[in-house]
Every structure is written in structure tokens, then in C-alpha cells.
Design a protein around this motif. Structure first.
Motif, short mmCIF file in Angstrom:
data_model
loop_
_atom_site.label_atom_id
_atom_site.label_comp_id
_atom_site.label_asym_id
_atom_site.label_seq_id
_atom_site.Cartn_x
_atom_site.Cartn_y
_atom_site.Cartn_z
N PHE A 122 0.83 -1.30 -0.05
CA PHE A 122 -0.13 0.07 0.04
C PHE A 122 0.75 1.21 -0.04
CE2 PHE A 122 0.49 -1.23 4.46
CZ PHE A 122 1.03 0.05 5.07
N ASP A 123 0.33 2.24 -0.51
CA ASP A 123 0.93 3.67 -0.29
C ASP A 123 0.33 4.48 0.75
OD1 ASP A 123 2.52 3.87 -2.88
OD2 ASP A 123 0.60 3.37 -3.75
N LYS A 124 -1.14 4.14 1.04
CA LYS A 124 -1.82 4.49 2.45
C LYS A 124 -2.53 3.31 2.93
CE LYS A 124 -0.79 9.21 1.39
NZ LYS A 124 -2.03 10.12 0.57
N LEU A 125 -2.75 3.68 4.12
CA LEU A 125 -3.47 2.33 4.65
C LEU A 125 -4.19 3.08 5.83
CD1 LEU A 125 -3.68 -0.44 5.65
CD2 LEU A 125 -2.12 -0.08 7.44
N ILE A 126 -5.66 2.59 6.01
CA ILE A 126 -6.71 3.10 7.03
C ILE A 126 -6.96 2.05 7.74
CG2 ILE A 126 -9.09 4.14 7.41
CD1 ILE A 126 -8.75 5.33 4.82
N LEU A 127 -6.69 2.02 9.01
CA LEU A 127 -7.07 0.94 10.00
C LEU A 127 -8.69 1.17 10.51
CD1 LEU A 127 -3.76 0.82 11.90
CD2 LEU A 127 -4.53 -0.78 10.45
N ALA A 128 -9.44 0.28 10.14
CA ALA A 128 -10.84 0.68 10.68
C ALA A 128 -11.38 -0.66 11.26
CB ALA A 128 -11.86 1.08 9.57
N THR A 129 -10.60 -1.32 12.00
CA THR A 129 -10.70 -2.87 12.53
C THR A 129 -11.76 -3.12 13.79
OG1 THR A 129 -8.52 -2.61 13.79
CG2 THR A 129 -8.64 -3.42 11.55
N GLY A 130 -12.36 -1.71 14.36
CA GLY A 130 -13.26 -1.76 15.32
C GLY A 130 -12.64 -2.63 16.76
N SER A 131 -13.50 -3.22 17.42
CA SER A 131 -13.31 -3.76 18.57
C SER A 131 -14.15 -5.13 18.85
CB SER A 131 -13.87 -2.99 19.87
OG SER A 131 -14.98 -2.47 19.55
N PHE A 132 -13.47 -5.94 19.78
CA PHE A 132 -14.11 -7.36 19.94
C PHE A 132 -14.55 -7.39 21.45
CE2 PHE A 132 -10.46 -9.22 22.21
CZ PHE A 132 -9.32 -8.25 21.72
N ALA A 133 -15.53 -8.07 21.93
CA ALA A 133 -15.89 -8.48 23.09
C ALA A 133 -15.07 -9.18 24.07
CB ALA A 133 -17.19 -9.08 23.07
N VAL A 134 -14.77 -8.94 25.25
CA VAL A 134 -13.96 -9.74 26.10
C VAL A 134 -14.71 -10.07 27.23
CG1 VAL A 134 -11.71 -8.43 25.39
CG2 VAL A 134 -13.36 -7.38 27.35
N ALA A 135 -14.24 -11.05 27.77
CA ALA A 135 -14.79 -11.78 28.91
C ALA A 135 -13.93 -11.63 30.15
CB ALA A 135 -14.90 -13.16 28.68
N PRO A 136 -14.38 -11.63 31.38
CA PRO A 136 -13.65 -11.57 32.63
C PRO A 136 -13.24 -12.62 33.07
CG PRO A 136 -15.92 -11.35 33.39
CD PRO A 136 -15.95 -11.17 31.72
N PRO A 137 -11.83 -13.05 33.70
CA PRO A 137 -11.27 -14.24 34.18
C PRO A 137 -12.07 -14.71 35.12
CG PRO A 137 -10.12 -12.60 35.09
CD PRO A 137 -11.20 -11.56 34.36
N ILE A 138 -13.37 -15.70 34.88
CA ILE A 138 -14.24 -16.23 35.80
C ILE A 138 -14.00 -17.75 35.20
CG2 ILE A 138 -16.34 -16.57 36.72
CD1 ILE A 138 -17.02 -13.48 36.10
N GLU A 139 -13.86 -18.57 36.24
CA GLU A 139 -13.64 -20.17 36.01
C GLU A 139 -14.93 -20.52 35.21
OE1 GLU A 139 -13.26 -22.31 39.50
OE2 GLU A 139 -14.04 -24.17 38.38
N GLY A 140 -14.98 -20.97 34.03
CA GLY A 140 -15.85 -21.81 33.22
C GLY A 140 -16.28 -20.87 32.17
N ILE A 141 -15.90 -19.59 32.01
CA ILE A 141 -16.68 -18.64 31.24
C ILE A 141 -16.53 -19.00 29.59
CG2 ILE A 141 -14.79 -16.82 30.98
CD1 ILE A 141 -17.07 -14.94 31.65
N LYS A 142 -15.48 -19.89 29.37
CA LYS A 142 -15.14 -20.00 27.97
C LYS A 142 -15.75 -21.37 27.76
CE LYS A 142 -12.40 -16.51 26.63
NZ LYS A 142 -10.98 -15.94 27.01
N GLN A 143 -16.94 -21.42 27.32
CA GLN A 143 -17.51 -23.01 27.14
C GLN A 143 -18.78 -22.79 26.29
OE1 GLN A 143 -19.03 -25.25 30.13
NE2 GLN A 143 -18.81 -23.83 31.68
N GLU A 144 -19.11 -23.75 25.56
CA GLU A 144 -20.23 -23.79 24.84
C GLU A 144 -21.37 -23.33 25.57
OE1 GLU A 144 -20.66 -27.13 22.20
OE2 GLU A 144 -22.64 -26.58 21.56
#
Ligand SMILES: Cc1cc2nc3c(=O)[nH]c(=O)nc-3n(C[C@H](O)[C@H](O)[C@H](O)COP(=O)(O)OP(=O)(O)OC[C@H]3O[C@@H](n4cnc5c(N)ncnc54)[C@H](O)[C@@H]3O)c2cc1C
Length: 410
Positions: free
Chosen positions: A97-119
Motif C-alpha cells: 500500500f501507499d496509504k493505509l486506513i485501520l478501521a478494525t473496530g473492537s471485540f468483546a472480552v470476558a472477565p477471568p471467571i472459571e468456566g466462562i469459556k465454554q459452549e
């Protein structure tokens, strides 16, 4: 000359339009990792509530890219090489590229609580999240929501209107600290409870246990557990800056940009949720996770990348939504530490507080009806311009209405 825009949402799309306004000839490439047509995240809760049909999410036709002579690439960028001016995709393709525009937004995060990352435990941030939630909203009975911010409470409201039993669990002792002042939050809390949503503030979640039947037991500190069929985590977001690791682009959780939306590296811009830029109140670098801010920043970034020097007047934080049978809205500064004083305006049903500092209106907080929304809207340009005015309710209202009249006549 080639300009690359990473991101196919509020900021990226606004950058396309603005770029083409000032430059019809240079090559424009837009890269996005989310598949399918561009959609509005703002509308996701409305689809969950069945207030809007699913197709209503989409905000651009395929023709948009052709009309604006944009090459669209549906891939993920894994690295930005600011020295050699190239982006590297996850399939190892390198695009210069000669010029670049970053428009990648944000993502949701989870607090470090046991068992929070599962189906069975979801966020409510992307279309993919909503695709996963829609069948659950249609078939399940009990939902728990972790967090009580703007998005979390919209999710809870959507589930309640669809007939689910909903429990909201919040660590802090009040809801929505970044959107409502204490009084507004108290009024909304009552409204939430009236709808039958169980709201547990000041509650520590210790762990999520999956039971044999696939449902959840949510273990709380010093309280009875909560049981749910599925869970939505709405506890905040982070900027999508992973692809900038190792680059010389200055970041501090977000990409730091000046009033042209340019980073410390000439020719590289950032806009939207991923960018920390100037605000109405003189902050130099602040992130506002807001759709209108992303659009405004995208317009400035696109123009500057196209060779037209434009400056951003600064972002004014503003949230407006309908939930729990009320309009809930705020803008600017409204917490006691940030203002000199405030007035409650006698408008319609509900609560509308106008806040001032140095004889300027600097913020508004609202939990009310349509009549109060009208005044809310009229105050936006006044806050942005930083006009010095008499903040007595009657005079303020006269002033605001006269201003609105003058603007309408123009
Ligand atoms: C449920 C919900 C409700 C909301 N309600 C409101 C509201 O009422 N009012 C309001 O003002 N705001 C609201 N928001 C916030 C608003 O949606 C965001 O501020 C806005 O979407 C930001 O736009 P953006 O273009 O900066 O980023 P995003 O919309 O996050 O888009 C980012 C883009 O970047 C792409 N991308 C990211 N990383 C990469 C990569 N590595 N490679 C390639 N592509 C990549 C993605 O595919 C996407 O196209 C809400 C958000 C949600 C989730």
C-alpha cells in the motif's frame, strides 16, 4: 497509488465514500475478515427483539463496491508492515500500500471467571453472535446476562420481550456507569425490575458450572446460585490492534491518531472503535465506541488518505436507545466530578438532566419519553460548539428552541 482500508463497517465504509469524493482514480482495496454483506452492529438487538427483520441488518448492497471502484477482499489481516508498507493476510498473501486506513473496530472480552469459556456462553457483539443466539431466543426459557452496560441491557431487554426469564448479574453496585448518572440509573433500574428482569447488582460471580442436561449453574459469592439455559457476557470490549504487534504504529490500547486521523506513521490512518482521537472536550486521545464517531472519523481518514486535508472537530459521546419502555440516552459529561452543576428540565414524563461547566452546556442524561428526546437532540450542536449560555431551565429551553428554529429556517 494504492490505499488499503481494513474494516467493512461504520468507519471503513465512511472512509470509502469520503476517499472517492476527493479521489476518483487511485486504487482502493477494502479487506474484511467478517464474511457477507456489511451490517450494522447497532441493529443487532433490534433483530433479537424481532423489531427488525434479519435482512434489515445489512447496510450496503454489493453494488456499493463496484460503484466506488473498490476491490473487496474477504480475508483476515494478520500483520501490518509499516516499514515496507504492506499488509500480510492469514494465508500469507502480501499486499503493498501507499496509504493505509485501520478501521478494525473492537471485540468483546470476558472477565477471568472459571468456566466462562465454554459452549453455551456467548457475546452479543457480532452478527455471528446473533446467529448463534437467535435459535436460543426462540427455544430456551432462561437466560443470564453478565454485565449491565448498554449492550448487555439491550440483550436482556430483547430476551425479556421474547418471553424468556432473564437474570442480569452485575459486579458493580449500579448499572450503566458510562451511560447514565446515578439518578438516571436508579430510574432505569426500577423500570427494568418492573418488567420482571431479575437484576443483581453488587454481585460477584465465582464460576459457571455446566450441568448434566447442558444448562448452567452460576455460582455467586454469598448468594444463592442462578440457573440458566444459556448465558450472554456483556462486560466490555477491546480494540482490534493485534495485527499491529511489532509495527512502529503507536498504540495505547487503541491506535493513537491526531485530528487528521493520522497515526505517528505518515500515510497510515485509523478510525472508529480502534482509534483514540480528539474529543469535543479537548481530550487528545480518547476511544468512543460509537457508530456516529466511527463514521465521522472514517470520513476524515478517507479524505486525508485521498489527499484532501480535513481536521476532525472531535468526538462527542452519545448513546440513545429504546429499552424497558423508555428512551435511555446521554451525551457529553454528566457525572458529578466532571461538571459544575446541573438542572433538571421540566419535559414530558421522566428525567432529563442538563449539565453545565464554565457556563456551557456539556452534557445531558435522559430516561424519558419522546418529548424529552426532542430537547436532547437540539442540545447536541450546542454542546459541540461550546456556546456560553444561561443554564436556567426556562432560558435554556427558549434558547434551544430559538436555535433550532434558526437552524430549520436556514
Ligand atoms: C449490540 C451492539 C449495539 C450497539 N449499539 C450502539 C448504539 O446504539 N449506538 C452507537 O453509537 N453505537 C452502538 N454500538 C457500537 C457500534 O456498533 C460501534 O461503535 C461501531 O460498529 C464501530 O464501527 P467500526 O467501523 O469502528 O468497527 P466495527 O463495526 O467493529 O467493524 C470492524 C471491521 O473490521 C474488520 N476487521 C477487524 N479485524 C480485522 C482483521 N484483522 N482483518 C480484516 N478485517 C478485520 C471486521 O471484519 C469489521 O468489518 C453497538 C455495538 C453493538 C455490538
Amino acid at each position: 497509488m494504492t490505499t488499503i482500508i481494513i474494516g467493512n463497517s461504520a468507519a471503513g465504509l465512511a472512509a470509502v465514500k469520503s476517499f472517492r469524493k476527493y479521489n476518483q482514480t487511485d486504487e482502493l482495496i477494502l479487506i474484511s475478515k467478517e464474511g457477507g454483506l456489511a451490517y450494522s452492529r447497532v441493529l443487532l438487538p433490534y433483530v433479537l427483539r424481532e423489531k427488525l427483520p434479519y435482512e434489515g441488518l445489512f447496510i450496503r448492497e454489493k453494488a456499493f463496491y463496484e460503484e466506488n471502484k473498490v476491490t473487496y477482499i474477504e480475508k483476515e489481516v494478520k500483520m501490518v508492515d509499516d516499514v515496507n508498507k504492506a499488509v500480510v493476510l492469514t494465508d500469507e498473501t502480501k499486499i503493498s500500500f501507499d496509504k493505509l486506513i485501520l478501521a478494525t473496530g473492537s471485540f468483546a472480552v470476558a472477565p477471568p471467571i472459571e468456566g466462562i469459556k465454554q459452549e453455551g456462553i456467548y457475546h452479543m457483539w457480532t452478527k455471528a453472535d446473533v446467529d448463534a443466539l437467535l435459535p436460543l431466543f426462540a427455544t430456551k426459557k432462561k437466560m443470564a446476562v453478565l454485565g449491565s452496560g448498554f449492550v448487555a441491557l439491550q440483550g436482556a431487554w430483547a430476551a425479556k420481550t421474547r418471553g424468556l426469564d432473564v437474570t442480569v448479574i452485575e459486579l458493580m453496585d449500579r448499572i450503566m456507569p458510562s451511560v447514565l448518572d446515578v439518578k438516571g440509573a436508579t430510574i432505569l433500574t426500577e423500570k427494568i425490575k418492573e418488567t420482571g428482569v431479575v437484576l443483581k447488582t453488587g454481585t460477584v460471580t465465582e464460576r459457571f458450572e455446566k450441568l448434566e442436561d447442558g444448562t448452567f449453574k452460576i455460582v455467586l459469592k454469598d448468594q444463592e446460585p442462578v440457573y440458566a439455559d444459556f448465558i450472554v457476557v456483556g462486560t466490555g470490549v477491546r480494540c482490534n490492534i493485534g495485527m499491529l504487534e511489532g509495527s512502529g504504529i503507536a498504540c495505547d490500547r487503541a491506535v493513537l491518531v491526531n485530528e487528521n486521523m493520522e497515526t505517528n506513521v505518515a500515510g497510515i490512518y485509523a478510525a472508529g472503535d480502534v482509534a483514540a482521537g480528539p474529543t469535543t472536550f479537548g481530550d487528545v486521545h480518547k476511544v468512543h465506541v460509537l457508530w456516529p464517531t466511527a463514521v465521522e472519523m472514517g470520513e476524515i481518514a478517507g479524505a486525508n488518505a485521498a489527499g484532501k486535508k480535513l481536521e476532525y472537530r472531535g468526538s462527542l459521546n452519545m448513546n440513545v436507545t429504546q429499552m424497558y419502555d423508555a428512551t435511555v440516552a446521554s451525551m457529553g459529561l454528566f457525572n458529578e466530578n466532571d461538571i459544575d452543576g446541573s438542572r433538571e428540565m421540566p419535559v414530558g414524563e421522566g428525567y432529563l438532566k442538563v449539565c453545565y461547566k464554565d457556563e456551557k452546556v456539556v452534557g445531558v442524561c435522559l430516561v424519558g419519553d419522546s418529548e424529552s428526546v426532542s430537547l436532547f437532540g437540539k442540545l447536541r450542536p450546542i454542546i459541540r460548539k461550546g456556546e456560553v449560555i444561561d443554564c436556567e431551565p426556562e432560558k435554556l429551553e427558549q434558547y434551544v428552541n430559538r436555535k433550532a428554529f434558526q437552524t430549520a429556517k436556514r
